[in-house]
Design an enzyme around this catalytic site. Structure first.
Site, mmCIF file in Angstrom:
data_model
loop_
_atom_site.group_PDB
_atom_site.id
_atom_site.type_symbol
_atom_site.label_atom_id
_atom_site.label_comp_id
_atom_site.label_asym_id
_atom_site.label_seq_id
_atom_site.Cartn_x
_atom_site.Cartn_y
_atom_site.Cartn_z
ATOM 1 N N VAL A 68 0.849 -1.191 0.000
ATOM 2 C CA VAL A 68 0.000 0.000 0.000
ATOM 3 C C VAL A 68 0.882 1.237 0.000
ATOM 4 O O VAL A 68 1.811 1.353 0.808
ATOM 5 C CB VAL A 68 -0.934 0.025 1.230
ATOM 6 C CG1 VAL A 68 -1.741 1.321 1.258
ATOM 7 C CG2 VAL A 68 -1.866 -1.180 1.223
ATOM 8 N N ALA A 113 4.477 4.151 2.888
ATOM 9 C CA ALA A 113 4.047 2.911 2.241
ATOM 10 C C ALA A 113 4.254 1.765 3.225
ATOM 11 O O ALA A 113 4.900 1.931 4.262
ATOM 12 C CB ALA A 113 4.830 2.670 0.955
ATOM 13 N N LYS A 114 3.697 0.611 2.906
ATOM 14 C CA LYS A 114 3.900 -0.572 3.747
ATOM 15 C C LYS A 114 3.522 -1.804 2.947
ATOM 16 O O LYS A 114 2.723 -1.735 2.015
ATOM 17 C CB LYS A 114 3.019 -0.494 5.008
ATOM 18 C CG LYS A 114 3.558 -1.308 6.175
ATOM 19 C CD LYS A 114 4.721 -0.598 6.860
ATOM 20 C CE LYS A 114 5.205 -1.370 8.079
ATOM 21 N NZ LYS A 114 6.220 -0.606 8.840
ATOM 22 N N GLY A 115 4.088 -2.930 3.334
ATOM 23 C CA GLY A 115 3.787 -4.175 2.656
ATOM 24 C C GLY A 115 3.694 -5.326 3.627
ATOM 25 O O GLY A 115 4.119 -5.226 4.781
ATOM 26 N N ASP A 154 10.604 -5.349 8.609
ATOM 27 C CA ASP A 154 9.573 -5.105 9.616
ATOM 28 C C ASP A 154 9.405 -6.408 10.399
ATOM 29 O O ASP A 154 10.375 -7.161 10.530
ATOM 30 C CB ASP A 154 8.270 -4.654 8.945
ATOM 31 C CG ASP A 154 7.303 -3.977 9.913
ATOM 32 O OD1 ASP A 154 7.568 -2.833 10.306
ATOM 33 O OD2 ASP A 154 6.294 -4.604 10.274
#
Length: 424
Positions: A68, A113-115, A154
């Site tokens: 995202v 952003a992040k995944g 992460d």
């Protein structure tokens, strides 16, 4: 997302819902920029991908992955990738939004952003883990890049995962692109100081908060929830400053010692499969009792949503340092404020990691690398300058540090949005 879910109508008690409430609280402090506030409530782009791999036994397994990009008005997307069986799109949306706020709060030239992949990496062999990583990277490769969106480690991901991601992306573009991810091994363009950066940021902001509260770190009692890279590093630094780590909770359970846990012995044991509860230097207690432990400083460094209203009423802490993303629900935030408990919010407290990720990205482009002392000096200066500006804003408007952090960050984000305008 499901048919029942939209960006502005989240699932009850979800991380995304928490984020939206946080945004609503800051709108009164945005002045004319408030007209752009809907920008903050809608991710720019959300990608859901299928990640099929052939398992070691010859079967084919499918995993669901996400990336995202919440907002990129101030620069490329920046944010980690987590491998966890409970990953959801709403969680990744919230994490990406918190990254937008976080990078703006410390004034880095990034968006958020992040995944994530919904998988338990502990059930995979090393070969299967590499396959999942590489296939996921290939699937999201259409939206990531050194100038577009830069992933990082992460939950349950590390330097090896980043090395596989970098290599996969590089093979697909036909040239080595070290800047596509951060948190890489040193010999692949990683940065000194990156591994301990998030925990160091928690310590630096916590030290300043304690000073302003008149809380002497020497002898201060600290409880740490989550004893991975962030929690253990922060605990070490506080112990070096004279504090006592009286309680630690990790995925295996909770261990307590009112006289202080011996970190030199605990940390190596906590990193094994047996976890913290196998350490013999403290008493193992039920997880719920962690919140009852008498402490001066509480460091939630696990997952989001851990400090509930009930737990906020229980804690004896004078200071909460959010090492995790979104650990405190809004109702609990209000209770802590009413009780006079100071909360240093995640979007500034744990920003040390993304700050040194920025240093790594800059070093990769210049192919010139700094020593660790220089990195730590730069990190401490950025964190302190950001915190002091936020604290001044909180004092000026008589608001919490969280609302002040959002006010500072969202003003920067929406000013960029306004000045860039809308295209076409």
């Amino acid at each position: 997302m499901s048919e029942k879910l939209s960006f502005v109508n989240p699932t009850p008690n979800s991380p995304w819902g928490t984020y939206l409430q946080q945004v609503d609280r800051v709108i009164p402090y945005l002045g004319d920029l408030a007209r752009w506030s809907e920008t903050l409530k809608r991710p720019k782009r959300a990608l859901i991908v299928d990640v099929p791999i052939e398992m070691d036994d010859g079967t084919v397994a499918h995993f669901e992955g996400y990336r995202v990009q919440h907002n990129m008005s101030r620069g490329p997307g920046k944010g980690g990738v987590r491998f966890h069986p409970d990953v959801t799109l709403e969680e990744v949306m919230a994490l990406s939004a918190w990254m937008t706020v976080k990078t703006a709060a410390v004034n880095l030239p990034y968006g958020g952003a992040k995944g994530g992949i919904r998988v338990d990496p502990k059930t995979l062999s090393l070969k299967e883990l590499e396959k999942v990583t590489r296939r996921y990277t290939s699937e999201i490769g259409i939206i990531i890049g050194p100038h577009t969106d830069i992933p990082a480690p992460d939950v349950n991901t590390n330097g090896q995962i980043m090395a596989w991601m970098m290599d996969t992306y590089s093979m697909n573009v036909g040239g080595t692109a070290t800047g596509v991810v951060t948190g890489k091994p040193l010999h692949l363009g990683g940065s000194l100081g990156r591994v301990k950066a998030t925990g160091r940021g928690v310590f630096v902001t916590g030290r300043e908060a304690a000073r302003r509260l008149g809380l002497d770190l020497r002898g201060a009692r600290i409880a740490v929830q989550g004893f991975g890279n962030v929690g253990s590093v922060a605990a070490e630094l506080f112990a070096e400053a004279g504090a006592k780590i009286v309680a630690v909770q990790d995925h295996t359970g909770t261990i307590v010692n009112e006289n202080g846990l011996d970190l030199s012995k605990l940390i190596p044991i906590a990193r094994t499969v047996a976890g913290a509860v196998s350490f013999k230097g403290g008493d193992v207690v039920p997880n719920d009792k962690f919140w009852d432990v008498a402490c001066d400083i509480l460091i939630p460094a696990a997952l989001e949503g851990q400090i509930t209203a009930e737990r906020a009423k229980k804690t004896t802490a004078k200071l909460v340092l959010e090492g995790a993303n979104g650990p405190t629900v809004p109702e609990a935030d209000d209770i802590l404020a009413e009780r006079g408990v100071l909360v240093v919010p995640d979007v500034i407290c744990n920003a040390g990691g993304v700050t040194v990720s920025y240093f790594e990205w800059v070093q990769d482009f210049s192919s010139f690398f700094w020593d660790e002392d220089e990195i730590n000096v730069r990190l401490d200066r950025i964190m302190m300058n950001a915190l002091n500006h936020i604290w001044d804003t909180a004092d000026k408007h008589k608001i919490t540090l969280r609302t002040a952090t959002y006010a500072v960050a969202c003003e920067r984000i929406l000013m960029a949005r306004q000045e860039r305008g809308l295209y076409p």
